[in-house]
Motif scaffolding. Structure first.
Motif, PDB file in Angstrom:
ATOM      1  N   ILE A 142       0.852  -1.185   0.000  1.00 20.73           N
ATOM      2  CA  ILE A 142       0.000   0.000   0.000  1.00 20.73           C
ATOM      3  C   ILE A 142       0.888   1.235   0.000  1.00 20.73           C
ATOM      4  O   ILE A 142       1.766   1.376   0.861  1.00 20.73           O
ATOM      5  CB  ILE A 142      -0.937   0.009   1.216  1.00 20.73           C
ATOM      6  CG1 ILE A 142      -1.913  -1.164   1.146  1.00 20.73           C
ATOM      7  CG2 ILE A 142      -1.702   1.317   1.308  1.00 20.73           C
ATOM      8  CD1 ILE A 142      -2.814  -1.269   2.353  1.00 20.73           C
ATOM      9  N   THR A 143       0.680   2.123  -0.953  1.00 17.03           N
ATOM     10  CA  THR A 143       1.471   3.343  -1.052  1.00 17.03           C
ATOM     11  C   THR A 143       0.537   4.544  -1.150  1.00 17.03           C
ATOM     12  O   THR A 143      -0.545   4.467  -1.732  1.00 17.03           O
ATOM     13  CB  THR A 143       2.387   3.318  -2.290  1.00 17.03           C
ATOM     14  OG1 THR A 143       1.581   3.234  -3.472  1.00 17.03           O
ATOM     15  CG2 THR A 143       3.335   2.131  -2.237  1.00 17.03           C
ATOM     16  N   VAL A 144       0.967   5.652  -0.559  1.00 15.96           N
ATOM     17  CA  VAL A 144       0.252   6.923  -0.623  1.00 15.96           C
ATOM     18  C   VAL A 144       1.201   7.947  -1.220  1.00 15.96           C
ATOM     19  O   VAL A 144       2.364   8.054  -0.784  1.00 15.96           O
ATOM     20  CB  VAL A 144      -0.241   7.370   0.767  1.00 15.96           C
ATOM     21  CG1 VAL A 144      -0.921   8.733   0.678  1.00 15.96           C
ATOM     22  CG2 VAL A 144      -1.193   6.341   1.356  1.00 15.96           C
ATOM     23  N   ALA A 145       0.751   8.684  -2.207  1.00 20.38           N
ATOM     24  CA  ALA A 145       1.600   9.674  -2.875  1.00 20.38           C
ATOM     25  C   ALA A 145       2.096  10.709  -1.878  1.00 20.38           C
ATOM     26  O   ALA A 145       1.310  11.285  -1.130  1.00 20.38           O
ATOM     27  CB  ALA A 145       0.827  10.349  -4.010  1.00 20.38           C
ATOM     28  N   GLY A 146       3.421  10.910  -1.866  1.00 27.91           N
ATOM     29  CA  GLY A 146       4.024  11.898  -0.990  1.00 27.91           C
ATOM     30  C   GLY A 146       4.429  11.376   0.367  1.00 27.91           C
ATOM     31  O   GLY A 146       4.977  12.123   1.182  1.00 27.91           O
ATOM     32  N   ALA A 147       4.174  10.087   0.641  1.00 28.74           N
ATOM     33  CA  ALA A 147       4.488   9.551   1.972  1.00 28.74           C
ATOM     34  C   ALA A 147       5.970   9.260   2.135  1.00 28.74           C
ATOM     35  O   ALA A 147       6.546   9.512   3.199  1.00 28.74           O
ATOM     36  CB  ALA A 147       3.672   8.290   2.238  1.00 28.74           C
ATOM     37  N   ASP A 148       6.603   8.733   1.120  1.00 31.79           N
ATOM     38  CA  ASP A 148       8.014   8.348   1.203  1.00 31.79           C
ATOM     39  C   ASP A 148       8.883   9.514   0.751  1.00 31.79           C
ATOM     40  O   ASP A 148       9.317   9.602  -0.396  1.00 31.79           O
ATOM     41  CB  ASP A 148       8.282   7.107   0.350  1.00 31.79           C
ATOM     42  CG  ASP A 148       7.504   5.899   0.830  1.00 31.79           C
ATOM     43  OD1 ASP A 148       7.310   5.769   2.052  1.00 31.79           O
ATOM     44  OD2 ASP A 148       7.064   5.102  -0.015  1.00 31.79           O
ATOM     45  N   ASN A 197      -1.372  -0.717   8.732  1.00 31.14           N
ATOM     46  CA  ASN A 197      -1.779  -1.373   9.978  1.00 31.14           C
ATOM     47  C   ASN A 197      -3.141  -2.048   9.810  1.00 31.14           C
ATOM     48  O   ASN A 197      -3.359  -3.163  10.304  1.00 31.14           O
ATOM     49  CB  ASN A 197      -1.825  -0.356  11.120  1.00 31.14           C
ATOM     50  CG  ASN A 197      -0.449   0.173  11.487  1.00 31.14           C
ATOM     51  OD1 ASN A 197       0.566  -0.460  11.205  1.00 31.14           O
ATOM     52  ND2 ASN A 197      -0.399   1.329  12.107  1.00 31.14           N
ATOM     53  N   TRP A 198      -4.055  -1.371   9.118  1.00 31.83           N
ATOM     54  CA  TRP A 198      -5.361  -1.984   8.855  1.00 31.83           C
ATOM     55  C   TRP A 198      -5.220  -3.242   7.998  1.00 31.83           C
ATOM     56  O   TRP A 198      -5.867  -4.255   8.271  1.00 31.83           O
ATOM     57  CB  TRP A 198      -6.272  -0.971   8.151  1.00 31.83           C
ATOM     58  CG  TRP A 198      -7.525  -1.614   7.620  1.00 31.83           C
ATOM     59  CD1 TRP A 198      -8.662  -1.895   8.309  1.00 31.83           C
ATOM     60  CD2 TRP A 198      -7.742  -2.069   6.276  1.00 31.83           C
ATOM     61  NE1 TRP A 198      -9.576  -2.503   7.483  1.00 31.83           N
ATOM     62  CE2 TRP A 198      -9.044  -2.617   6.232  1.00 31.83           C
ATOM     63  CE3 TRP A 198      -6.973  -2.062   5.112  1.00 31.83           C
ATOM     64  CZ2 TRP A 198      -9.586  -3.149   5.059  1.00 31.83           C
ATOM     65  CZ3 TRP A 198      -7.512  -2.596   3.948  1.00 31.83           C
ATOM     66  CH2 TRP A 198      -8.794  -3.127   3.935  1.00 31.83           C
ATOM     67  N   ALA A 199      -4.388  -3.159   6.980  1.00 36.93           N
ATOM     68  CA  ALA A 199      -4.193  -4.316   6.092  1.00 36.93           C
ATOM     69  C   ALA A 199      -3.630  -5.504   6.854  1.00 36.93           C
ATOM     70  O   ALA A 199      -4.014  -6.660   6.610  1.00 36.93           O
ATOM     71  CB  ALA A 199      -3.266  -3.936   4.933  1.00 36.93           C
ATOM     72  N   GLU A 200      -2.730  -5.248   7.791  1.00 33.53           N
ATOM     73  CA  GLU A 200      -2.169  -6.344   8.580  1.00 33.53           C
ATOM     74  C   GLU A 200      -3.221  -6.940   9.512  1.00 33.53           C
ATOM     75  O   GLU A 200      -3.307  -8.169   9.654  1.00 33.53           O
ATOM     76  CB  GLU A 200      -0.973  -5.840   9.375  1.00 33.53           C
ATOM     77  CG  GLU A 200      -0.272  -6.923  10.195  1.00 33.53           C
ATOM     78  CD  GLU A 200       0.942  -6.397  10.935  1.00 33.53           C
ATOM     79  OE1 GLU A 200       1.580  -7.180  11.671  1.00 33.53           O
ATOM     80  OE2 GLU A 200       1.256  -5.189  10.791  1.00 33.53           O
ATOM     81  N   ALA A 201      -4.028  -6.089  10.150  1.00 31.68           N
ATOM     82  CA  ALA A 201      -5.055  -6.600  11.060  1.00 31.68           C
ATOM     83  C   ALA A 201      -6.160  -7.330  10.310  1.00 31.68           C
ATOM     84  O   ALA A 201      -6.728  -8.305  10.822  1.00 31.68           O
ATOM     85  CB  ALA A 201      -5.642  -5.445  11.878  1.00 31.68           C
ATOM     86  N   GLU A 202      -6.463  -6.897   9.107  1.00 34.53           N
ATOM     87  CA  GLU A 202      -7.575  -7.471   8.344  1.00 34.53           C
ATOM     88  C   GLU A 202      -7.123  -8.593   7.416  1.00 34.53           C
ATOM     89  O   GLU A 202      -7.925  -9.124   6.648  1.00 34.53           O
ATOM     90  CB  GLU A 202      -8.262  -6.365   7.533  1.00 34.53           C
ATOM     91  CG  GLU A 202      -9.661  -6.674   7.063  1.00 34.53           C
ATOM     92  CD  GLU A 202     -10.611  -7.064   8.159  1.00 34.53           C
ATOM     93  OE1 GLU A 202     -11.543  -7.841   7.884  1.00 34.53           O
ATOM     94  OE2 GLU A 202     -10.420  -6.613   9.310  1.00 34.53           O
TER      95      GLU A 202
END
Length: 639
Positions: free
Chosen positions: A108-114, A136-141
């Motif tokens: 999962i990537t968000v533009a401008g995060a890295d 974190n949501w992806a890991e929990a779900e």
């Protein structure tokens, strides 16, 4: 759907007409419709006619995946179908296509995060925060597992379906995977079927349980976008059935007895008397919205359904409604959302004005049938090759001996003129094996899966890396098209997750705006790690590649690099020769410390020790002067 008339015969071309060659797919009594004996579920009373072909196609494709195509053909009337061999070739193709589409990992990537900036902007800070929360949501779900489940459905059947719902107990959106055979969108008749539907049903039959006295039932879960209506609450009707009922109004205003009484509203809604409309400000929108999503979970007893209604016109007065864990009756329950939390995932880019994808088996299904026939013939030929038929002639020495079968170690005594001959079918078996290889190559070519992707190439005979990359050209085009069909669907899924978090007022999401997020699939190509490592090292050494690009190449090749920036810092912390060259070139010790990742503290001039001057009256000074005079005299004498 297109129709072509040839003479007196009508040829109908639709999304699943490539299955028309299968005798089991069509009903001889009703041409163009699924066989009632093989596909009773598709011919259920409540299934719309336009969905019957789709449901029958799903069942037939699932049978190929499970090596049960022959069993299904027998149910359709082919009495000799059970004799056919099925060795799992369709399942192997499905696994290969799915693995290539997903790649080695999903991120999962968000533009401008890295960003590498020491002082990130507020937008970059928010993007990094949303990326962390989504991961974190992806890991929990268990998102990778959910993706695997849906993608296998999509590759096999042509379609996959996700459904999102807020779970108060878990305080997060939960992701559910549904079989596309339960998915019934109501598509517009006069619009683009590729548009997002405004009403979606999930419907399936529940079998009867005679031991518990439960009759056969039909369950339907409906999501519908509609105008915001007055607020309702859970209640019961005159028969004791759980329903939702309107809340009582506030009553007329004593100060303005002639004024219109507003309807009961959900907290935060606005009522406009001049139009009668109700508006709501969602936290992710800039302006007010007039629509919301309603959820209904209803169950019918099949024998109570009168007439011939389809899934979209079932009578609600004969249904019973489910109750949620918090006591809310699911009868047009307002979800406080302006979108339907359902994502349809097509396997391929749908044709213009179409909604459904196409299975990866569609183009090669007839080849798999040929493979099944060839494998069956090979099994029969191998039986006569391993245990050949033998002919004996002549009079036996022992007239009482009568041979019915030949076994290992048996001694046959024949009289004068006797002989024996075995039927050799090994040549036929070899030809059938060659035929199998030709069909496999044909299937791989049609499906655009080269031998290197299928793993059938001999490693000792592998061509050069460049030749392998060229051979993967058809696969590159296939995967690019399939990922194009998925890209905006997963972006929509992650947008819905953010909206559910923000709408539920989760404390971790306070003050956060919805950010554009993507699910990026990793590389699928086989790589020579040693060659990539040598190429990256040589490029950095010769100065034609930056260290950042080299680390990215190693990451894509499958090296265990979790954080590229951290890996670069570790490499630089051990490059002392380059640090010395940097110090000689710039003379800046702080810059060298930043390169090595260590803190360098420059001395403060105010903290420097004072100079130590010689005390007054020191005898050393005159002595030094006398030595100087003697030296001068000596020099003069020489002159």
């Amino acid at each position: 759907m297109e129709e072509h008339r040839v003479g007196l015969r009508e040829v109908v071309i639709h999304a699943w007409s490539w299955l028309n060659y299968k005798p089991v797919y069509s009903d001889s009594d009703n041409p163009g419709m699924p066989n009632r004996r093989a596909f009773p579920e598709a011919n259920a009373m409540w299934v719309p006619e336009e969905d019957q072909k789709r449901l029958a196609a799903y069942k037939l494709l699932q049978a190929y995946d499970n090596n049960q195509a022959a069993e299904l053909a027998e149910a359709g009337g082919d009495l000799h179908a059970r004799e056919k061999r099925e060795f799992g070739d369709p399942a192997m193709f499905i696994d290969t296509v799915m693995a290539n589409v997903l790649g080695r990992e999903q991120t999962i990537t968000v533009a401008g995060a890295d960003t590498d900036s020491e002082q990130p902007t507020p937008d970059e800070t928010m993007a990094a925060r949303v990326q962390e929360l989504l991961r974190n949501w992806a890991e929990a779900e268990l998102l990778p597992m959910r993706v695997q489940q849906t993608e296998r459905k999509a590759v096999t059947l042509g379609d996959g379906v996700y459904r999102l719902a807020w779970e108060p107990g878990k305080m997060r959106p939960v992701l559910r995977v549904h079989d596309p055979g339960f998915y019934f969108p109501i598509l517009p008749e006069d619009g683009d079927a590729g548009d997002y539907p405004t009403r979606v049903h999930f419907a399936w039959e529940l079998p009867a349980d005679e031991r518990r006295g439960i009759k056969a039932r039909l369950r339907r879960i409906t999501y519908e976008l509609d105008w915001i209506r007055p607020a309702t609450a859970s209640g019961v009707d005159a028969t004791g059935r759980a329903v939702r009922a309107p809340l009582p109004g506030a009553g007329p205003d004593p100060d303005q007895p002639n004024a219109e009484v507003p309807p009961p509203l959900t907290p935060g809604d606005l009522y406009y008397p001049e139009t009668g409309a109700i508006a709501r400000q969602y936290p992710w929108n800039d302006g007010p919205s007039y629509v919301t999503c309603y959820l209904t979970d209803a169950t019918w007893i099949l024998e109570d359904i009168k007439g011939n209604p389809d899934v979209d016109s079932l009578p609600l007065e004969a249904a019973t409604f489910a109750t949620r864990g918090d006591g809310e009756v699911l009868d047009h329950l307002d979800l406080l959302l302006d979108f339907i939390p359902v994502i349809h995932l097509p396997n391929t880019v749908p044709p213009a004005e179409e909604h459904w994808g196409q299975s990866s088996l569609a183009k090669v299904l007839q080849i798999f049938d040929e493979l099944t026939s060839t494998d069956t013939d090979s099994a029969r030929a191998s039986a006569t090759t391993g245990a050949p038929m033998i002919g004996l002639w002549g009079k036996a020495a022992d007239s009482r001996m009568e041979v019915q079968s030949i076994q290992a170690g048996m001694l046959l005594k024949l009289g004068e003129g006797g002989g024996m001959q075995a039927l050799d079918t090994s040549r036929n078996l070899a030809e059938l094996r060659n035929r199998t290889h030709d069909l496999e190559d044909r299937a791989a070519k049609v499906a655009r899966l080269p031998a290197v992707a299928l793993g059938t190439i001999d490693p000792s005979q592998a061509p050069s890396g460049y030749a392998m990359d060229v051979s993967l050209g058809p696969l590159d085009a296939l995967i690019a098209s399939m990922r194009l069909a998925r890209d905006h669907k997963y972006a929509l899924l992650l947008k819905m997750v953010q909206r559910l978090y923000i709408g539920s007022q989760h404390p971790d999401w306070a003050g956060i705006r919805v950010q554009p997020a993507r699910l990026v699939f990793g590389s699928y190509k086989p790589t020579d790690k040693a060659a990539v490592l040598e190429l990256a090292a040589t490029g950095v050494e010769k100065g034609v590649l930056s260290l950042e690009t080299a680390v990215q190449m190693l990451t894509e090749a499958g090296f265990p690099i979790e954080d590229a920036q951290r890996e670069i810092e570790r490499i630089q912390a051990r490059q002392f020769e380059k640090a010395r060259a940097l110090a000689d070139a710039t003379g800046d010790t702080k810059l060298v410390g930043d390169f090595l990742g260590v803190a360098v503290t420059e001395p403060d001039p105010a903290d420097a020790p004072p100079p130590q001057l010689p005390p007054a009256g020191n005898e050393a000074a005159p002595a030094a002067e006398e030595d100087d005079e003697e030296g001068q005299q000596g020099n003069g004498g020489n002159e």
